[in-house]
Structures are given as structure tokens and as C-alpha cells.
Write a protein that holds these residues in place. Sequence first.
Motif, short mmCIF file in Angstrom:
data_model
loop_
_atom_site.label_atom_id
_atom_site.label_comp_id
_atom_site.label_asym_id
_atom_site.label_seq_id
_atom_site.Cartn_x
_atom_site.Cartn_y
_atom_site.Cartn_z
N TYR A 1 65.38 33.90 36.01
CA TYR A 1 65.85 33.91 37.40
C TYR A 1 64.98 34.87 38.21
CZ TYR A 1 68.84 34.30 41.48
OH TYR A 1 69.31 34.29 42.76
N LEU A 2 64.49 34.41 39.34
CA LEU A 2 63.61 35.21 40.19
C LEU A 2 64.41 36.27 40.93
CD1 LEU A 2 60.62 35.30 41.40
CD2 LEU A 2 61.59 34.02 43.33
N ILE A 3 63.99 37.54 40.81
CA ILE A 3 64.67 38.61 41.53
C ILE A 3 63.77 39.31 42.55
CG2 ILE A 3 66.37 39.04 39.72
CD1 ILE A 3 64.69 41.31 38.72
N GLN A 4 62.48 39.07 42.51
CA GLN A 4 61.56 39.53 43.55
C GLN A 4 60.33 38.64 43.55
OE1 GLN A 4 60.71 43.58 41.78
NE2 GLN A 4 58.59 42.98 42.15
N SER A 5 59.73 38.45 44.72
CA SER A 5 58.60 37.53 44.80
C SER A 5 57.51 38.05 45.73
CB SER A 5 59.06 36.14 45.26
OG SER A 5 59.59 36.19 46.57
N PHE B 1 63.27 42.11 31.65
CA PHE B 1 62.69 42.04 32.98
C PHE B 1 61.20 41.80 32.83
CE2 PHE B 1 60.56 44.32 36.51
CZ PHE B 1 60.98 43.49 37.55
N ASP B 2 60.71 40.73 33.47
CA ASP B 2 59.31 40.35 33.40
C ASP B 2 58.69 40.37 34.80
OD1 ASP B 2 58.64 39.74 30.68
OD2 ASP B 2 59.86 37.93 30.83
N LEU B 3 57.53 41.00 34.93
CA LEU B 3 56.69 40.83 36.10
C LEU B 3 55.52 39.93 35.71
CD1 LEU B 3 56.60 44.40 37.69
CD2 LEU B 3 57.52 42.33 38.74
N LYS B 4 55.26 38.91 36.54
CA LYS B 4 54.17 37.98 36.26
C LYS B 4 53.32 37.84 37.52
CE LYS B 4 56.82 35.34 32.84
NZ LYS B 4 57.35 34.00 32.45
N GLY B 5 52.03 38.12 37.40
CA GLY B 5 51.19 38.06 38.59
C GLY B 5 49.71 38.04 38.29
N MET B 6 48.91 38.00 39.37
CA MET B 6 47.46 37.88 39.24
C MET B 6 46.82 38.14 40.60
SD MET B 6 47.04 33.73 39.48
CE MET B 6 47.64 32.89 40.96
N HIS B 7 45.51 38.33 40.57
CA HIS B 7 44.69 38.32 41.78
C HIS B 7 43.48 37.45 41.48
CE1 HIS B 7 43.04 39.83 45.60
NE2 HIS B 7 41.87 39.74 44.98
N ARG C 1 52.83 38.43 42.48
CA ARG C 1 53.54 39.27 41.50
C ARG C 1 55.02 38.98 41.65
NH1 ARG C 1 54.31 45.49 40.08
NH2 ARG C 1 54.99 45.67 42.23
N ASN C 2 55.55 38.20 40.72
CA ASN C 2 56.94 37.76 40.77
C ASN C 2 57.73 38.40 39.63
OD1 ASN C 2 56.53 35.90 42.97
ND2 ASN C 2 55.45 34.60 41.50
N GLY C 3 58.93 38.89 39.96
CA GLY C 3 59.78 39.52 38.96
C GLY C 3 60.91 38.61 38.54
N TYR C 4 61.12 38.49 37.23
CA TYR C 4 62.13 37.59 36.69
C TYR C 4 63.06 38.34 35.73
CZ TYR C 4 59.18 33.67 38.21
OH TYR C 4 58.45 32.77 38.95
N LEU C 5 64.31 37.93 35.73
CA LEU C 5 65.27 38.30 34.69
C LEU C 5 65.27 37.14 33.71
CD1 LEU C 5 67.23 40.65 34.10
CD2 LEU C 5 69.03 39.26 35.15
#
Length: 252
Positions: free
Chosen positions: A155-159, A85-91, A128-132
Motif C-alpha cells: 500500500y502506497l503511503i508516500q509518493s 516499510f519499503d522505499l522504491k525509487g530512481m533517477h 521515490r515511493n514509500g510502501y507498506l
Amino acid sequence: MRNLFTIIAFLFLFAESAFAQGILNPEKFRQYVTFGYNLGASAPFGLPNTIRQINSYSPAFTPSLGYEINYDFSDQWSLGTGIRFDLKGMHVKDSVQYFRTLITVKSDNGEEGSFEGDFSGTNETSSRNGYLTVPISAGYHVNSWQFKGGIYLAYLIQSKFEGNVSNGYIRKGGSLGEKVLIDHATFDFADEVNNFDFGVHFGAERSLAKRWGLGLTGQIGLRPLFPSSFQGVGYHLYNMFVTVGGSYRLFD
């Protein structure tokens, strides 16, 4: 999502068949729990001329946690896969000129209106997008080091992809359109993020003890964050992140 599970099922069926035929040796498998922190951004390849200055950048809370299994074909070469499970994000906050976007403006009486066009002023974006994620990689071992490279499917599971623009104006429809002054307006493109991402990854890890390892892994997405039909951002964004983390070997 169906395609991702199909790939996972194929890998397990292949391993089971290989075991049955004596092609794979169970003693050559290594299993790990992986953990880390993703640092990077969803960004274009090269800074477009519509972004005049990056005023600030900070990473979001973006941990990574997963399971990995590797098979040693020799003392130096291995093949691995897993799931995490990966969270990828930024500000990020930047100054832009004629930046293509779609914004929502709220009037004094509470009514909202949308504008699509070219904005000039200050842009602030949080994502901040969560991927499997399923990585597939080849590894090369030298002493206490392991170098890995391959591809990943996600695969995107939260966005989350939202922000605001301020202290500027928008040209409705394009750079020659009607000028509308913008004190503050918002945007939310979370529903537009592509459900599937894929790319390449490469990294290095050093063994610190019998079970522990520490390393860096770079990931470069090859599919744009948004579909080509989406007009809210005037250029393609790609997931480009470095994972700082490690691993713990489960069995000897």
C-alpha cells in the motif's frame, strides 16, 4: 489500505485458531528484523522504441526495514509473512523520441501552461515511493541457505514521481500535432501513482551466524505504477527491484 489490514488480521486470527487447536507448535516459529536497500527502477517490461538512449541512471535513497515471522513445517520447508516499510525509487536521464507525456511550461512573465502530446528531446525523471508491504512466502532450507518465493501486497503511503524535459519539442495532442519548441518544462505525476501494488518475489539468504543472515530478494510488480486512464506516460511502468540486505533473529 482496508484490504491490506484485512489480510493481516486474517493471518493473525488463523494463527490464534491454530494455536488453540494444537495445529501449530510455538517452538517452530522464527521471528526476524529485516533490513536492506532496494535497487532497481519503475520501468516497462522491455524498452519501448520511444526511448532511444539511457544517458544516466542512479538509485535513490531507498532503504527497507521490517518484521518477519516464519513457521517451520519440517527441517526443509517453512511458510512466512511479515510487514515492512519499503522505499522504491530512481533517477534516470534518457533521450526520447515521440515520448507521450504531459508537461508544464512557464513563460517569461511567469504564466504556466500545460501541454499533452509526444515529446522528442531529453527526459529526466526522479521517483521515490514509500510502501507498506506484506510479503507471503514459502521457504526451502538447504544447509546454511534458505530459498524463498511468493507474493507481496503493498500500500502506497508516500509518493514522488517528477522530472523535466529539455532541448526538444512537443507535438501537441500527438505525433502529427502542432510543433512547440521546448527549452525546459517540468512534470509532476506523484498524485497519479496507484495506491496499491502487488507482485511476486524470490530470493536466497545465507546464515552467517546463529542470528544473522545475508541475502538478495528480487521483486517484480504486476500492477502498473499508474492507472490505465492516465496519459502522462505512454507505456506501463512496473516496480522492479532487488533488495540487498539481511536479517537478525529475535529469539532462539
